[in-house]
Design an enzyme around this catalytic site. Structure first.
Site, PDB file in Angstrom:
ATOM      1  N   ASP A  47       0.736  -1.223   0.094  1.00 29.51           N
ATOM      2  CA  ASP A  47       0.000  -0.121   0.073  1.00 29.51           C
ATOM      3  C   ASP A  47       0.898   1.119   0.033  1.00 29.51           C
ATOM      4  OD1 ASP A  47      -2.604   1.228   0.009  1.00 29.51           O
ATOM      5  OD2 ASP A  47      -2.040   2.251   2.085  1.00 29.51           O
TER       6      ASP A  47
ATOM      7  N   SER B 127      -6.691  -0.810  -0.314  1.00 34.86           N
ATOM      8  CA  SER B 127      -5.958  -0.010   0.348  1.00 34.86           C
ATOM      9  C   SER B 127      -6.129   0.225   1.902  1.00 34.86           C
ATOM     10  CB  SER B 127      -6.014   1.476  -0.370  1.00 34.86           C
ATOM     11  OG  SER B 127      -5.285   2.326   0.441  1.00 34.86           O
TER      12      SER B 127
ATOM     13  N   ARG C 187      -0.937   5.611  -7.207  1.00 34.62           N
ATOM     14  CA  ARG C 187      -2.452   5.941  -7.458  1.00 34.62           C
ATOM     15  C   ARG C 187      -2.676   7.484  -7.525  1.00 34.62           C
ATOM     16  NH1 ARG C 187      -5.404   3.372  -2.814  1.00 34.62           N
ATOM     17  NH2 ARG C 187      -7.243   4.099  -3.919  1.00 34.62           N
TER      18      ARG C 187
ATOM     19  N   LYS D 132      -4.499  -2.353   5.381  1.00 42.64           N
ATOM     20  CA  LYS D 132      -3.814  -1.784   6.509  1.00 42.64           C
ATOM     21  C   LYS D 132      -4.590  -1.988   7.563  1.00 42.64           C
ATOM     22  CE  LYS D 132      -3.976   2.751   4.733  1.00 42.64           C
ATOM     23  NZ  LYS D 132      -4.318   3.051   3.411  1.00 42.64           N
TER      24      LYS D 132
HETATM   25  N1  URA Z   1      -7.666   5.991   2.488  1.00 42.34           N
HETATM   26  C1  URA Z   1      -6.700   4.990   2.039  1.00 42.34           C
HETATM   27  O1  URA Z   1      -6.075   4.286   3.132  1.00 42.34           O
HETATM   28  N2  URA Z   1      -6.940   4.507   0.974  1.00 42.34           N
HETATM   29  C2  URA Z   1      -7.650   5.099  -0.017  1.00 42.34           C
HETATM   30  O2  URA Z   1      -7.514   4.356  -0.948  1.00 42.34           O
HETATM   31  C3  URA Z   1      -8.380   5.972   0.156  1.00 42.34           C
HETATM   32  C4  URA Z   1      -8.563   6.307   1.514  1.00 42.34           C
END
Ligand code: URA
Length: 434
Positions: free
Chosen positions: A161, A183, A168, A187
Site C-alpha cells: 500500500d 488500500s 494511485r 492496513k
Molecule cells: N484511505 C486509504 O487508506 N486508501 C484509499 O484509497 C483512500 C482512503
C-alpha cells in the site's frame, strides 16, 4: 516477472486469479515492476473494476506484503477507525486518544494526503519531532503500554500500500471501489483488529460523489472485513463542507487539540462521539446506543483524552514543549489574511472542493509524489452553512507562505461561499449507517 499479459487481461475485462493478483503484489513490493506498468495495471482496474473474489485476493495479498501485528492476550479490544478521505477531516486525531481512554487498544495505521483530501500522517508530522514511521514491534509495545499508536505504512508494514498509494495519487486512479477497499482493509487487517468503524464520505470533495456510490463502497468494505473476522460499521457522511473550521495540516492538529479540550466544533465532535459509540456497541462494551454515546461524550469531557494525546506525541518523539508553544501561537505561517464578505444573510455553501484545492495549492498537499508539504499553510475560522452573516463578517482566514499566494487564495475562497436571505438548514452530517 512479465506483467504484460496480466495488464492485457485486466484491460480486456477478464478477471485475474488470486495467484495472479498475489504475483502482481509480490512483484510490485519487490520493486520488480516499473512504475509505468503498475500505473497501467491500476488504470485498467480503475476502468474494469474487480469482482468480489479479486478484491479479496488483492486485499489479502497487500496485507501479507508485510508484517501482520500480533498482540498479547488482553481484555482491551483492538479497534480502529478509517475515513475514505475528506477536507478538514481531523476525526482520527481526536478519536484515537479518546478510544484509548475508553479502554480500547488502537494500533492506527493511516495514510498521507490523497488528491485534495488531507492525510492523518501529514497532519501528525506537523507536530515538531513526531515520527509516524514505527517498526511493528515498537507499535505493539506502545499500544500495550499507552493504548494507542498512530503510524503509517512502512517497508515492513503493508509496503504494497505504501507504494501503490503514492502511485494511485499521481495517476488519477484513487476513486475506484476495489482499490480503495484493498488500500484501506490491507492496513486495517494488518493491525489484527477486533472491530472497525469506517467513515465513508460522499459529495463534492469526496472520492465517491454520490450517496449510492458511497453505499456501494461501504458494503464492499464491511462485507470483506466481516469475512475476515472484523466487526465493522460504516457511516455514510457528507463531504460538501469541510469538517470543522480549519483545513491544513497544523491548523487541523490545533483544532483537534481544541476538540480534545472540549471546545467543539460541533460537527467534529459529533463524528468523534458517534464513531466511538459504534465501537463501544460493536465490541459489547456498551449495551445500547444511547448509553454508548453518553459514555463517549462523558469521557471526551474529561481531561484524560487530551492528556493521552500529549502522551502519544511524547511516545512518538514529539517535542511537547514546542508543541504547546506552537498551540499557543495564533499562527505559524508567515502570512495570515482575513477574507471578508460584502454580503449579508445566511451561508448556504462552504465548498469543500474549492477549499481543498486552495489548501493543496498553498503547499498543504501534493501535486506529485515528490511535492514537499508546508505544514503551516491552510485556512481557518471557516464560516459554515446555516450561519447568519452581516456585511464585513469574516468568511475565513488564509495562512500562506507569501502575501501574493494569500491574496490569490482569498480570491478563490470567496467563490467557495454562497449566501441566501432566507435561513438555511444544512443536511445532516451522518446520512446513513451500514
Ligand atoms: N484511505 C486509504 O487508506 N486508501 C484509499 O484509497 C483512500 C482512503
Amino acid at each position: 516477472m512479465n506483467l504484460l499479459p496480466l495488464i492485457e487481461a485486466k484491460r480486456d475485462g477478464r478477471p485475474l486469479s488470486p495467484a495472479q493478483l498475489r504475483d502482481i503484489v509480490a512483484a510490485c513490493t519487490a520493486g520488480a515492476v516499473p512504475d509505468y506498468q503498475m500505473a497501467a495495471f491500476l488504470m485498467a482496474v480503475f476502468f474494469r473494476g474487480m469482482n468480489a473474489e479479486e478484491t479479496r485476493a488483492f486485499t489479502l495479498a497487500m496485507r501479507d506484503s508485510g508484517d501482520v501485528l500480533r498482540f498479547p492476550a488482553d481484555p482491551r479490544p483492538i479497534v480502529d477507525k478509517h475515513s475514505t478521505g475528506g477536507i478538514g477531516d481531523k476525526v482520527s486525531l481526536v478519536l484515537a486518544p479518546l478510544l484509548a481512554c475508553l479502554g480500547f487498544r488502537v494500533p492506527m495505521i493511516s495514510g498521507r494526503g490523497l488528491g485534495i483530501t488531507g492525510g492523518t500522517l501529514d497532519k501528525l508530522e506537523s507536530i515538531p519531532g513526531f515520527t509516524t514511521q514505527l517498526a511493528p514491534a515498537r507499535l505493539v509495545t506502545q499500544v500495550q503500554t499507552i493504548g494507542v499508536a498512530m503510524g503509517g505504512q512502512t517497508a515492513t508494514m503493508v509496503p504494497a500500500d505504501n507504494l501503490l498509494y503514492a502511485l494511485r495519487d499521481a495517476t488519477a486512479t484513487v476513486p475506484s471501489i476495489p482499490l480503495i477497499t484493498a488500500s484501506i482493509l490491507s492496513k486495517k487487517l494488518a493491525e489484527g483488529l477486533d472491530a472497525l468503524v469506517m467513515d465513508v464520505k460522499f459529495g463534492a470533495a469526496a472520492f465517491m460523489r454520490t450517496r449510492e456510490e458511497a453505499r456501494e463502497l461501504a458494503r464492499c468494505i464491511t462485507e470483506l472485513a466481516a469475512e475476515c473476522g472484523v466487526k465493522t460499521r460504516a457511516l455514510l457522511t457528507t463531504m460538501d463542507t469541510p469538517v470543522g473550521r480549519s483545513a491544513g495540516n497544523w491548523l487541523e492538529v490545533k483544532e483537534a487539540a481544541h476538540c480534545l479540550d472540549c471546545y467543539g466544533p460541533d460537527d467534529l465532535q459529533e463524528l468523534v462521539v458517534d464513531c466511538a459509540a459504534h465501537l463501544l456497541v460493536l465490541t459489547g462494551k456498551a449495551g445500547d446506543w444511547e448509553k454508548a454515546r453518553a459514555t463517549a461524550l462523558q469521557c471526551l469531557a474529561t481531561a484524560a483524552p487530551r492528556a493521552k494525546f500529549d502522551e502519544l506525541i511524547a511516545a512518538q518523539g514529539g517535542d511537547i514543549d514546542a508543541f504547546r508553544h506552537e498551540l499557543a501561537l495564533d499562527h505559524t505561517a508567515p502570512v495570515v489574511l482575513e477574507v471578508i464578505t460584502s454580503e449579508e444573510g445566511f451561508v448556504t455553501r462552504c465548498d469543500a472542493r474549492i477549499i481543498g484545492e486552495v489548501v493543496r495549492d498553498l503547499g498543504g498537499g501534493r501535486m506529485t509524489k515528490e511535492s514537499v508539504i508546508h505544514p503551516a499553510v491552510g485556512v481557518d475560522m471557516l464560516a459554515k452553512p446555516g450561519e447568519p452573516f452581516g456585511v464585513g463578517s469574516l468568511l475565513c482566514r488564509v495562512h500562506a507562505l507569501t502575501r501574493a499566494e494569500a491574496e490569490a487564495a482569498a480570491t478563490r475562497l470567496r467563490a467557495a461561499f454562497a449566501f441566501s436571505e432566507e435561513p438555511y438548514e444544512p443536511p445532516p452530517l451522518i446520512a446513513e449507517v451500514i
